[in-house]
Design an enzyme around this catalytic site. Structure first.
Site: not given
Ligand code: GLN
Length: 489
Positions: A153, A78, A177
């Site tokens: 997210s 990420k 997330s």
């Protein structure tokens, strides 16, 4: 073996094949880079692909320089975790062009374990969102249906795993997330115990809640990754100096006989889709059939978790994001000798931050302002304590708690963009664990309208192994659904 077959394998299978020299790490890396080249124009899981770095790391594994249970396995990182020399944007224009001069502890541990870092994945700007639509670089698409969101997210990480672009990914979870994207993409996502995985080099959103964790297609793969990234780190003052719970052993137990499981009464009903509730009810029946003792447990303050989170997280964010001042990192707007330093700072922040980030900064600044502090931030901290007490009492009665991971299946792109509260409600069931600090997992528990539904398992702090024990047994009885990827043909 065709390169498609190499991308369909689990991380455990890939690692075993590389260790046995049935396939080289370079071939595996190349197969995944080819897969990314073939599908990522439609999925848009990646913001940056580091083909050269990935192949170099794979070559080191093939040369025997790096070994371990995940050596040679590709992974998508990420874009909120620093990787030395590789662009790290956090989904924001304000960090465009910034290349960190150091590795996050998670990144360093992955490299040392011989994991092959393919690139950085798309995310909502500064991890604020539930759909990846708040990324400054355009949304990621759900591989189950490209017109739908992959969650957020960490939508890029979940989509990369679901679309076979990587068998493993790292996400971060402040309010859901990792788990909500896992839920809506039919993958496994785990938020470890707060303090279980180092936050050093993780670009901060809300420091008392942020936690990095694994995304995978199987429970065992998630456990193998968890074991590599977890463990005490003196560089993070909130890191717990205790041994990592035995997550890999737990994932392989496949026995939950006699385990006490509590269904959280308050995480049901209003706001949850009927299809999600139906799959969850079946999941509870299956857990009972597997030998667990299932009872209903009340956590009376969970209904206040969402409002408390939307005071605490923005408050911490408003403070953390003050460092993006046009001087130290990335973007700098209006530095022309005409504008004052103050003007350069405000122009940079005006152009560098997107609307959701600005909304959070304003919410947080307001909640922390003098005269309002006690009424908002102080009150939210008290609610946080009450929620922690709910968990503590619940874990006196049961070993783990379960609920749906997300109140709905993947919604359509654009559907909730104009309604921030509807977006915030995606995390109804995931936020309590962040406020408490305990570990939680989402794993697939079937389909509703052809789209994945996630089962959430929550455990006491530093009992991450229980998630894997329950998850491993559940998955063995109900394998994860496989996406048709019909858009590929
Ligand atoms: N969706 C939540 C938010 O927007 C949680 C985000 C996260 O876990 N990073 O804040």
């Amino acid at each position: 073996m065709s390169s498609t077959d190499l991308t369909r394998r689990t991380a455990a299978e890939t690692a075993a094949a590389i260790a046995a020299r049935e396939v080289s790490a370079v071939e595996v890396a190349q197969a995944h880079l080819d897969r990314i080249a073939a599908v990522d124009d439609r999925v848009h899981a990646f913001l940056h692909v580091d083909a050269e770095g990935a192949l170099a790391q794979a070559a080191r594994v093939d040369a025997g320089e790096l070994s371990g249970p995940l050596a040679g396995v590709p992974l998508a990182l990420k874009d909120v975790l620093c990787q030395e020399g590789i662009p790290t944007t956090v989904g924001s224009k304000i960090l465009e062009g910034w290349r960190p001069p150091y590795d996050a502890t998670v990144t360093a541990r992955l490299k040392a374990a011989g994991v092959v870092l393919l690139g950085k994945t798309n995310m909502d700007e500064f991890a604020m969102g539930s759909s990846t639509e708040h990324s400054a670089y355009g949304p990621t698409h759900n591989p189950w249906d490209l017109d739908r969101i992959p969650g957020g997210s960490g939508g890029g990480s979940a989509a990369a795993v679901a679309a076979y672009e990587a068998p493993l990914a790292i996400g971060t979870d402040t309010g859901g997330s990792i788990r909500q994207p896992a839920s809506v993409t039919g993958t496994v996502g785990v938020k470890p115990t707060y303090g279980g995985v180092s936050r050093y080099g993780l670009v901060a959103f809300s420091s008392s809640l942020d936690q990095a964790g694994p995304c995978a297609r199987t429970v065992l793969d998630a456990a193998l990754l968890h074991a590599v990234i977890a463990g005490h780190d003196p560089a993070d003052s909130t890191s717990i100096p205790l041994p990592v719970p035995p997550v890999v052993e737990a994932a392989q137990k496949r026995d939950i006989t006699g385990l006490r499981i509590g269904v959280v009464k308050e995480l049901a009903g209003e706001g949850y889709e009927a299809g999600v509730e139906a799959r969850f009810a079946e999941a509870v029946e299956l857990l009972t059939a597997l030998g667990a003792t299932v009872t209903e447990v009340s956590c009376p303050h969970f209904g206040y978790a969402l409002p408390a989170y939307y005071l605490i997280a923005p408050s911490e964010a408003s403070s953390n994001l003050a460092r993006f001042d046009s001087v130290r990192f990335g973007l700098r707007v209006g530095d022309d000798g005409v504008h004052s330093l103050e003007e350069v700072m405000s122009l940079t922040r005006e152009q560098g931050f997107g609307p959701e980030v600005k909304r959070r900064i304003m919410l947080g600044t307001y909640a922390l302002s003098s005269g309002y502090y006690d009424a908002y931030y102080g009150q939210a901290q008290k609610v946080r304590t009450l929620i922690t007490q709910d968990f503590t009492r619940a874990f006196e009665q049961v070993d783990v708690l379960v609920s749906p991971a997300s109140p709905g299946v993947a919604f359509r792109l654009g559907e909730k963009l104009g309604d921030p509260l509807a977006m915030y409600r995606q995390d109804l069931a995931t936020i309590p664990s962040n406020l408490y600090g305990g570990p939680a997992m989402s794993l697939p528990c079937g389909l509703s309208d052809g789209l994945p539904v996630g089962l959430q398992i929550m455990a006491p702090t530093m009992r991450d192994d229980l998630l894997y024990q329950v998850g491993g047994a559940f998955e063995a009885a109900l394998p994860a659904p496989v996406p048709s990827l019909s858009w590929e043909s």
